[in-house]
Design a protein around this motif. Sequence first.
Motif, PDB file in Angstrom:
ATOM      1  N   PRO A   1      24.737   5.889  52.299  1.00 12.69           N
ATOM      2  CA  PRO A   1      23.403   6.310  52.737  1.00 12.69           C
ATOM      3  C   PRO A   1      23.327   6.383  54.271  1.00 12.69           C
ATOM      4  N   VAL A   2      22.470   7.293  54.743  1.00  6.25           N
ATOM      5  CA  VAL A   2      22.316   7.493  56.185  1.00  6.25           C
ATOM      6  C   VAL A   2      20.832   7.444  56.541  1.00  6.25           C
ATOM      7  N   LEU A   3      20.500   6.715  57.600  1.00  8.99           N
ATOM      8  CA  LEU A   3      19.161   6.825  58.175  1.00  8.99           C
ATOM      9  C   LEU A   3      19.325   7.608  59.469  1.00  8.99           C
ATOM     10  N   LEU A   4      18.776   8.815  59.486  1.00  9.72           N
ATOM     11  CA  LEU A   4      18.948   9.694  60.639  1.00  9.72           C
ATOM     12  C   LEU A   4      17.679   9.655  61.483  1.00  9.72           C
ATOM     13  N   ASN A   5      17.823   9.169  62.682  1.00 12.59           N
ATOM     14  CA  ASN A   5      16.679   9.076  63.591  1.00 12.59           C
ATOM     15  C   ASN A   5      16.760  10.203  64.618  1.00 12.59           C
ATOM     16  N   LEU A   6      15.808  11.117  64.544  1.00 13.78           N
ATOM     17  CA  LEU A   6      15.789  12.244  65.488  1.00 13.78           C
ATOM     18  C   LEU A   6      14.761  12.003  66.593  1.00 13.78           C
ATOM     19  N   GLY A   7      14.107  10.824  66.550  1.00 16.24           N
ATOM     20  CA  GLY A   7      13.114  10.488  67.578  1.00 16.24           C
ATOM     21  C   GLY A   7      13.765   9.655  68.676  1.00 16.24           C
ATOM     22  N   GLN A   8      12.931   8.874  69.346  1.00 15.76           N
ATOM     23  CA  GLN A   8      13.391   7.980  70.433  1.00 15.76           C
ATOM     24  C   GLN A   8      14.561   7.124  69.940  1.00 15.76           C
ATOM     25  N   PRO A   9      15.728   7.160  70.600  1.00 16.88           N
ATOM     26  CA  PRO A   9      16.864   6.351  70.120  1.00 16.88           C
ATOM     27  C   PRO A   9      16.518   4.863  70.105  1.00 16.88           C
ATOM     28  N   GLY A  10      17.002   4.179  69.108  1.00 16.40           N
ATOM     29  CA  GLY A  10      16.838   2.723  69.024  1.00 16.40           C
ATOM     30  C   GLY A  10      15.493   2.263  68.498  1.00 16.40           C
ATOM     31  N   ARG A  11      14.613   3.214  68.106  1.00 13.99           N
ATOM     32  CA  ARG A  11      13.266   2.783  67.703  1.00 13.99           C
ATOM     33  C   ARG A  11      13.230   2.278  66.270  1.00 13.99           C
ATOM     34  N   LEU A  12      14.244   2.600  65.450  1.00  7.47           N
ATOM     35  CA  LEU A  12      14.234   2.143  64.054  1.00  7.47           C
ATOM     36  C   LEU A  12      15.193   0.964  63.909  1.00  7.47           C
ATOM     37  N   ASP A  13      14.693  -0.101  63.279  1.00  7.44           N
ATOM     38  CA  ASP A  13      15.520  -1.301  63.117  1.00  7.44           C
ATOM     39  C   ASP A  13      15.735  -1.541  61.622  1.00  7.44           C
TER      40      ASP A  13
ATOM     41  N   THR B   1       6.491   7.011  62.736  1.00  9.51           N
ATOM     42  CA  THR B   1       6.456   5.555  62.557  1.00  9.51           C
ATOM     43  C   THR B   1       7.525   5.179  61.528  1.00  9.51           C
ATOM     44  N   ASP B   2       7.625   3.876  61.230  1.00 12.56           N
ATOM     45  CA  ASP B   2       8.567   3.488  60.167  1.00 12.56           C
ATOM     46  C   ASP B   2       7.800   3.100  58.890  1.00 12.56           C
ATOM     47  N   SER B   3       6.596   3.618  58.760  1.00  9.76           N
ATOM     48  CA  SER B   3       5.771   3.316  57.590  1.00  9.76           C
ATOM     49  C   SER B   3       6.491   3.707  56.294  1.00  9.76           C
ATOM     50  N   GLY B   4       6.637   2.765  55.383  1.00 11.37           N
ATOM     51  CA  GLY B   4       7.249   3.024  54.080  1.00 11.37           C
ATOM     52  C   GLY B   4       8.764   2.952  54.078  1.00 11.37           C
ATOM     53  N   LEU B   5       9.373   2.771  55.267  1.00  9.20           N
ATOM     54  CA  LEU B   5      10.840   2.805  55.345  1.00  9.20           C
ATOM     55  C   LEU B   5      11.478   1.641  54.583  1.00  9.20           C
ATOM     56  N   ARG B   6      10.959   0.432  54.779  1.00  6.94           N
ATOM     57  CA  ARG B   6      11.569  -0.738  54.140  1.00  6.94           C
ATOM     58  C   ARG B   6      11.462  -0.637  52.613  1.00  6.94           C
ATOM     59  N   GLU B   7      10.304  -0.157  52.144  1.00  7.68           N
ATOM     60  CA  GLU B   7      10.130   0.001  50.685  1.00  7.68           C
ATOM     61  C   GLU B   7      11.145   1.012  50.157  1.00  7.68           C
TER      62      GLU B   7
END
Length: 502
Positions: free
Chosen positions: A427-439, A487-493
Amino acid sequence: MTEHAVAIAGGGPTGMMLAAELALAKVDVAVVERRPDHVLVGSRAGGFHSRTIELLDQRGVADRFLAEGQVAQAAMFATTVLDMSDFPTRHPYSLGIWQNQIERIMAAWIAELPVRIHYGSEVTGLAQDDTGVEVELSGGQRLRAQYLVGCDGGRSVIRKAAGIEFPGWDATKSNLIAEVEMTEEPELGVRHDELGVHALGRLEYEIRDGEVVYIDGGPVRVMVTERRLGPSGEPTLRDLSEALVTVYGTDFGIHSPTWISRFTDMTRQAVAYRAGRVLLAGDAAHVHYPAGGQGLSLGVQDAVNLGWKLAQVVKGTSPESLLDSYHAERHPVGARTLRYTMAQGALQRPDERTKALVDVVSEVVSMDEPRKRIAGISSGLDIHYDLRLRGGRVEGHPLLGRRMPDLDLVTAGGPLRVFELLHDAKPVLLNLGQPGRLDIAAWADRVKLIDAEHVGAWELPVLGAVAAPTAMAIRPDGYVAWVGDGTDSGLREALTTWFGAP
Ligand SMILES: Cc1cc2nc3c(=O)[nH]c(=O)nc-3n(C[C@H](O)[C@H](O)[C@H](O)COP(=O)(O)OP(=O)(O)OC[C@H]3O[C@@H](n4cnc5c(N)ncnc54)[C@H](O)[C@@H]3O)c2cc1C
């Protein structure tokens, strides 16, 4: 008794694809194949469509198939070619390549992976208990696995032994298919008459300017509709000769067949793709008329949907309930394909009223929107999994549940394509926004977090332009499980649902 995490009955295209997926996920997998080796006698399927090429590209092996096949606008509905050259994909075409070539390339690929194959061995029965499945093999041997997947074709022993019903529609017509030598010059091409569709072609061909150009010499592939529904036994050279004489007035002096087979328009689908620890994929789960060339693609796509889920369950990172999403996602896709192929078969009826219908349908699908809709089905590029079935979000970005496009990315490590990120089936989490903002440190062992930039418009097949999302969680099968809106809303779920609790 030998033990494996997963046993696969059948080493056809579906079984081999599933074995590759499991091996990439580092799961101990064994394939039991009745044939003495991977060699398929006869050409059988003539190729596959865009989404299947993409899936192979996601694993880094599409080039092996493209190198041996012929790309073409080969998807058709009624008498209209569904040109998909304007679809936003790197592979806006179908690939003409015979199934025996496909299986040879696949066998060479899985030979590079830690897959154990027992050739010349047949599964004859099974018994499942709370912890696994005991698989009976010809010759009285047995093996045990936590899960058994039946990829053993339309007459699946696994499906029958697991007691899974296979309802549908009986055959109404049959065709003979063969590879033979001819002493007379054959009438190459497609013929339509009061019996239906017939075709003669050389096995070796090239596509030049969109046209099939046969290479002289060598065997002829014959496909002829029979006057009456043929019996279930193996057809003979004499049956083929009679069928040819009925249609062409001659059998062209056929001799030296390497392969004679019969197929029908029987259409059936397993009511459940899973019964406890036994699962079904490919023709074992669905059979239909080959018009439109959908079966092999459907099976390979079943395998890619199931592989990573089964791997996570076997490793204990996801609960067994993840396997229910396999049926929930793939059964509707199979059912839709069955309807599509039944429609294709019905449009081949030779009576005047059907011909009138064909004219009307051809006119409709040559219009832009209907062309895109039907090409989306035929290519598999429009598949949209309903992620609600796993407690996912109902509404959201159109990308949710759809295939991730193979975008060009710029990363700190240099440029790369999205599909390259999927080569190892993780699986891949691809962040195209501000680098480092998703933990997502809690999933760091399972999910690759990639900070990247993509410049350019977002376009999906059939749907067209969509708003650019800021991040997305991509499942190993290339379908999007979560879309970020800044945002990271719903990401953890979503990560917990699809890739297990942290
Ligand atoms: C004439 C024709 C043309 C076609 N054209 C196309 C096309 O252009 N495009 C397309 O996508 N599809 C096409 N298809 C359909 C395609 O051939 C099938 O959908 C595809 O082969 C399914 O793959 P599979 O691996 O699920 O099953 P299979 O290919 O049937 O493989 C099953 C494997 O299991 C093995 N096996 C069976 N029973 C046992 C057992 N008990 N124990 C161990 N091993 C077992 C068999 O030996 C076989 O290797 C066509 C089919 C036909 C007949």
